[in-house]
Design an enzyme around this catalytic site. Structure first.
Site, PDB file in Angstrom:
ATOM      1  N   ASP A 102       0.652  -1.101  -0.191  1.00  0.00           N
ATOM      2  CA  ASP A 102      -0.063   0.018  -0.029  1.00  0.00           C
ATOM      3  C   ASP A 102       1.061   1.352  -0.350  1.00  0.00           C
ATOM      4  O   ASP A 102       1.921   1.312   0.430  1.00  0.00           O
ATOM      5  CB  ASP A 102      -0.764   0.271   1.105  1.00  0.00           C
ATOM      6  CG  ASP A 102      -1.988  -1.361   1.463  1.00  0.00           C
ATOM      7  OD1 ASP A 102      -1.693  -1.784   0.622  1.00  0.00           O
ATOM      8  OD2 ASP A 102      -1.920  -1.306   2.580  1.00  0.00           O
TER       9      ASP A 102
HETATM   10  N1  URA Z   1      -1.201  -5.600   3.879  1.00  0.00           N
HETATM   11  C1  URA Z   1      -1.569  -4.166   4.183  1.00  0.00           C
HETATM   12  O1  URA Z   1      -2.382  -4.069   4.658  1.00  0.00           O
HETATM   13  N2  URA Z   1      -0.841  -3.797   3.928  1.00  0.00           N
HETATM   14  C2  URA Z   1       0.260  -4.163   2.266  1.00  0.00           C
HETATM   15  O2  URA Z   1       0.894  -3.134   1.535  1.00  0.00           O
HETATM   16  C3  URA Z   1       0.718  -5.484   2.852  1.00  0.00           C
HETATM   17  C4  URA Z   1      -0.468  -6.101   3.734  1.00  0.00           C
END
Ligand code: URA
Length: 236
Positions: A102
């Site tokens: 993310d």
């Molecule tokens: N889980 C999440 O919530 N975000 C990420 O970027 C990776 C795993």
């Protein structure tokens, strides 16, 4: 592969640009002799403006993704490609991230132009453990490790329960999660499912591979030995 195509595929410019570079004598062998469009040369022997060529197809790199960068080629805002040499974004086959983090997640991100390798790393069959550190808004309740490890946790709007994931409490508000899946916002949604909120998230490792001393925003090319470490084949 013809030189014009090779250089264009590596992002040095359009075929027209690259033809011009060749005509101008900017593409040479290591010994300085000029290369023409129809010459054949080993990748390692080619220089553009006296610089060695970028890595051939099959390139793999690791990036310490900072918070605030999106894993996309065309989103608005800052992109992971902004952290790499601009040519890398123009390569064909395309250089893609291996899965995604993310925008607000930091940590280890792999990138490759090797579709088969990407598939191998992300395939559920590989069962490569990914380790995350999650800083939480509230103290752990104590039952999270059991719930995450149960293999029955169903996230909102999903029909398949999550595969078992490990949780180790480092402090009451800092947890290390180990999981083999990579569903959308998975760690954040797992903690939401147990009434908590992830304030910051960092991926520490994939398989046997960590970031070493890479600082946020830094990247490095990976070699066969790194892939052995990734897949747990090191020392085999
Ligand atoms: N889980 C999440 O919530 N975000 C990420 O970027 C990776 C795993």
């Amino acid at each position: 592969m013809k030189l014009v195509k090779l250089l264009a595929n590596l992002g040095y410019g359009s075929r027209k640009d690259v033809s011009l570079m060749l005509r101008n004598g900017w593409v040479t062998r290591a010994d300085g002799s000029e290369l023409g469009a129809d010459d054949v040369a080993a990748h390692d022997d080619i220089r553009v403006d006296d610089e060695p060529l970028d890595p051939a197809q099959g390139m793999v790199l690791m990036l310490h993704k900072p918070v605030g960068y999106t894993c996309s080629t065309k989103d608005t805002g800052r992109l992971i490609y902004d952290l790499l040499p601009p040519r890398f974004r123009l390569r064909n086959p395309v250089l893609s991230s291996v899965g995604r983090l993310d925008r607000d997640t930091s940590g280890l991100l792999l990138m490759t132009d090797d579709g088969a390798l990407l598939h191998t790393i992300t395939s559920p069959k590989a069962e490569l453990p990914k380790v995350y550190r999650a800083a939480l808004a509230s103290d752990l309740r104590g039952d999270e490790a059991q719930i995450f490890g149960s293999g029955t946790l169903l996230l909102e709007s999903e029909t398949q329960p999550l595969a078992p994931a490990g949780l180790v409490a480092i402090t009451p508000r800092l947890a290390e999660i180990t999981m083999v899946e990579g569903r959308y916002h998975q760690v954040r949604r797992m903690f939401a499912a147990v009434g908590n909120h992830v304030e910051s998230l960092h991926r520490v490792s994939i398989g046997g591979l960590g970031l070493g001393d890479l600082e946020p925003g830094q990247w490095r090319l990976m070699d066969a030995a790194d892939l052995d470490v990734l897949f747990g084949r090191a020392g085999a």
